[in-house]
Design a protein around this motif. Structure first.
Motif, PDB file in Angstrom:
ATOM      1  N   ARG A 107       0.867  -1.174   0.000  1.00  0.00           N
ATOM      2  CA  ARG A 107       0.000   0.000   0.000  1.00  0.00           C
ATOM      3  C   ARG A 107       0.909   1.231   0.000  1.00  0.00           C
ATOM      4  O   ARG A 107       2.075   1.150   0.377  1.00  0.00           O
ATOM      5  N   ALA A 166      -3.992   7.847   6.888  1.00  0.00           N
ATOM      6  CA  ALA A 166      -4.531   6.490   6.757  1.00  0.00           C
ATOM      7  C   ALA A 166      -5.624   6.293   7.807  1.00  0.00           C
ATOM      8  O   ALA A 166      -5.607   6.931   8.859  1.00  0.00           O
ATOM      9  N   ASP A 167      -6.553   5.398   7.501  1.00  0.00           N
ATOM     10  CA  ASP A 167      -7.637   5.088   8.437  1.00  0.00           C
ATOM     11  C   ASP A 167      -7.199   4.071   9.484  1.00  0.00           C
ATOM     12  O   ASP A 167      -7.822   3.945  10.536  1.00  0.00           O
ATOM     13  N   PRO A 209      -0.054   1.006   5.817  1.00  0.00           N
ATOM     14  CA  PRO A 209      -1.218   1.869   5.994  1.00  0.00           C
ATOM     15  C   PRO A 209      -2.436   1.261   5.319  1.00  0.00           C
ATOM     16  O   PRO A 209      -2.332   0.627   4.266  1.00  0.00           O
ATOM     17  N   ARG A 210      -3.593   1.472   5.945  1.00  0.00           N
ATOM     18  CA  ARG A 210      -4.842   0.915   5.425  1.00  0.00           C
ATOM     19  C   ARG A 210      -5.895   2.004   5.351  1.00  0.00           C
ATOM     20  O   ARG A 210      -5.903   2.920   6.162  1.00  0.00           O
ATOM     21  N   TRP A 211      -6.779   1.859   4.376  1.00  0.00           N
ATOM     22  CA  TRP A 211      -7.879   2.786   4.203  1.00  0.00           C
ATOM     23  C   TRP A 211      -9.169   1.997   4.155  1.00  0.00           C
ATOM     24  O   TRP A 211      -9.204   0.877   3.617  1.00  0.00           O
ATOM     25  N   THR A 212     -10.204   2.545   4.712  1.00  0.00           N
ATOM     26  CA  THR A 212     -11.507   1.892   4.726  1.00  0.00           C
ATOM     27  C   THR A 212     -11.872   1.461   3.316  1.00  0.00           C
ATOM     28  O   THR A 212     -11.805   2.268   2.391  1.00  0.00           O
ATOM     29  N   ASP A 235     -10.226  -0.753   1.404  1.00  0.00           N
ATOM     30  CA  ASP A 235      -9.170  -1.288   0.538  1.00  0.00           C
ATOM     31  C   ASP A 235      -9.199  -2.816   0.565  1.00  0.00           C
ATOM     32  O   ASP A 235      -9.872  -3.431   1.388  1.00  0.00           O
TER      33      ASP A 235
END
Length: 136
Positions: A34, A78-79, A104-107, A109
């Motif tokens: 990511r 990031a979320d 990092p993560r996003w709502t 993904d």
């Protein structure tokens, strides 16, 4: 020593550092899962969690893990964040220097991995518990 991460730490190989302190470094992964995927690595060479010195190496990276996690969440923004760590070839380790992936993560993904339950493993919980010297 023929270790990619030791070469980066020594300044012999290039890296995009996002955090450095006396005990650990954090730099962007060149094959990111990511945007902002970062590796956090102890300066001391320790192969994996089963190696001598691993407990000290984990302590050494703790502050860098927290500072880098905050940086990624705040600046990208990031979320959330996934922390990944692999040991030995069968575990997916490719560079044999203890390291942690901060992804990092996003709502919304795509998932990073398949967490489907292994039904066979569930049926042997008592056996594995005993094998590991479990109590209670």
């Amino acid at each position: 020593m023929d270790c990619t991460f030791c070469g980066i730490i020594a300044g012999h190989l290039p890296a995009r550092f996002v955090h450095q302190d006396d005990r650990a470094v954090a730099f962007l992964d060149i094959r990111p899962l990511r945007r902002g995927h970062t590796l956090v690595v102890p300066r001391a060479h320790v192969v994996d969690l089963t190696s001598d010195g691993a407990a000290e190496a984990i302590t050494a990276v703790a502050a860098a893990l927290q500072a880098t996690s905050r940086l990624l969440i705040d600046r990208l923004p990031a979320d959330g964040l996934s922390v990944l760590q692999a040991n030995r070839v069968a575990g997916g380790q490719e560079v044999f220097h203890l390291h942690f992936h901060l992804v990092p993560r996003w709502t919304g993904d795509r998932p990073l991995n398949d967490w489907t339950e292994d039904l066979g493993a569930s049926t042997t919980l008592d056996e594995v518990h005993l094998q590991l010297g479990g109590q209670g």
